[in-house]
Design a protein around this motif. Structure first.
Motif, PDB file in Angstrom:
ATOM      1  N   ARG A  18       0.618  -1.175  -0.020  1.00 58.09           N
ATOM      2  CA  ARG A  18       0.035   0.044   0.090  1.00 58.09           C
ATOM      3  C   ARG A  18       0.899   1.451   0.128  1.00 58.09           C
ATOM      4  N   LEU A 109      -9.128   2.484  -3.960  1.00 60.31           N
ATOM      5  CA  LEU A 109      -9.091   3.462  -2.809  1.00 60.31           C
ATOM      6  C   LEU A 109     -10.381   3.122  -1.837  1.00 60.31           C
ATOM      7  N   ARG A 114      -7.717   0.981   2.165  1.00 55.60           N
ATOM      8  CA  ARG A 114      -7.284   1.832   1.159  1.00 55.60           C
ATOM      9  C   ARG A 114      -6.275   1.128  -0.071  1.00 55.60           C
ATOM     10  N   THR A 159     -12.711  11.012   4.871  1.00 57.66           N
ATOM     11  CA  THR A 159     -11.646  10.574   3.546  1.00 57.66           C
ATOM     12  C   THR A 159     -12.520  10.363   2.396  1.00 57.66           C
ATOM     13  N   VAL A 161     -13.065   8.569  -0.431  1.00 56.73           N
ATOM     14  CA  VAL A 161     -12.479   7.480  -1.184  1.00 56.73           C
ATOM     15  C   VAL A 161     -12.842   7.170  -2.412  1.00 56.73           C
TER      16      VAL A 161
END
Length: 216
Positions: A18, A109, A114, A159, A161
């Motif tokens: 990642r 993601l 993620r 977040t 994503v």
DNA sequence: GCGACAG
DNA sequence: ATCTTGTCGC
């Protein structure tokens, strides 16, 4: 590192790889997009993987490859890549022309750690990749507007994503997320451009048809 | 403890 | 993912 065979090993590999994700757009004006998909036989033991490259201006097939193999990893939400990536990488290797950007079935993601299939594929190949999922894995979102091109942000906590995109009027939206070497905005625009007639991008549909046919 | 859970 | 019956719409 060798291919993981267990869930703890797979989680370890994800944690390592990642760090390799880069969201800098490396395909500003691609001429083609390569769609990926897999199909399973009724017993769930054999798997077929297809890679189909379409020209963006007319959505015609310019390259394609399909392979079959054995399923070697259990289905586990969040660990999809360990099941589908081995045959997908074989199909990609069988292509005649180098892919510019991959459109994956599944998320990038928009994943609990993620690092969905599109991220994993992008990092392993070094080629731009994004994900188009048919259903949600993580995150919350408002209902996108009714018109083709309307979208709503997919948020996992605070977040951003992915993008929940209505590709066609009156149909269930799809979940677009960046994978590697591409921005979310670009991935969303490509997904819309690839979906002039159906809910799913033509890349995904073409790859789906090809790998299904390979199982008979 | 109870759901949710890419394909 | 795959299996499956029926239904709605172009």
């Amino acid at each position: 590192m060798r291919w993981p065979a267990t869930i703890p090993e797979a989680l370890e590999v994800q944690a390592t790889l990642r760090a390799g994700v880069d969201l800098t757009d490396a395909c500003p004006d691609p001429a083609t997009v390569t769609g990926l998909d897999v199909a399973y036989d009724p017993a769930g033991e054999r798997i077929a993987a297809a890679a189909v490259t379409l020209s963006l201006d007319d959505l015609r097939i310019v390259d394609q490859a399909v392979v079959t193999g054995e399923v070697t990893f259990p289905y586990e939400p969040g660990l999809f890549a360990f099941r589908e990536l081995p045959p997908l990488l074989d199909a990609i290797a069988a292509l005649t022309r180098p892919p510019e950007v991959f459109a994956c079935d599944g998320h990038g993601l928009a994943h609990p750690r993620r690092f969905g299939l599109a991220c994993h594929l992008g990092v392993l190949t070094g080629t731009p990749a994004f994900g188009v999922g048919k259903t949600r894995l993580v995150g919350t979102h408002a209902e996108p507007g009714p018109a083709a091109g309307d979208s709503a942000p997919l948020l996992d906590g605070d977040t951003h994503v992915g993008e929940v995109l209505r590709t066609r009027p009156g149909v269930k939206p799809v979940y677009v997320s960046a994978g590697h070497l591409i921005s979310l905005d670009h991935a969303t625009r490509l997904t819309l451009a690839l979906s002039p007639r159906y809910r799913l991008p033509e890349t995904t549909r073409a790859a789906d048809h090809l790998c299904r046919a390979a199982l008979d």
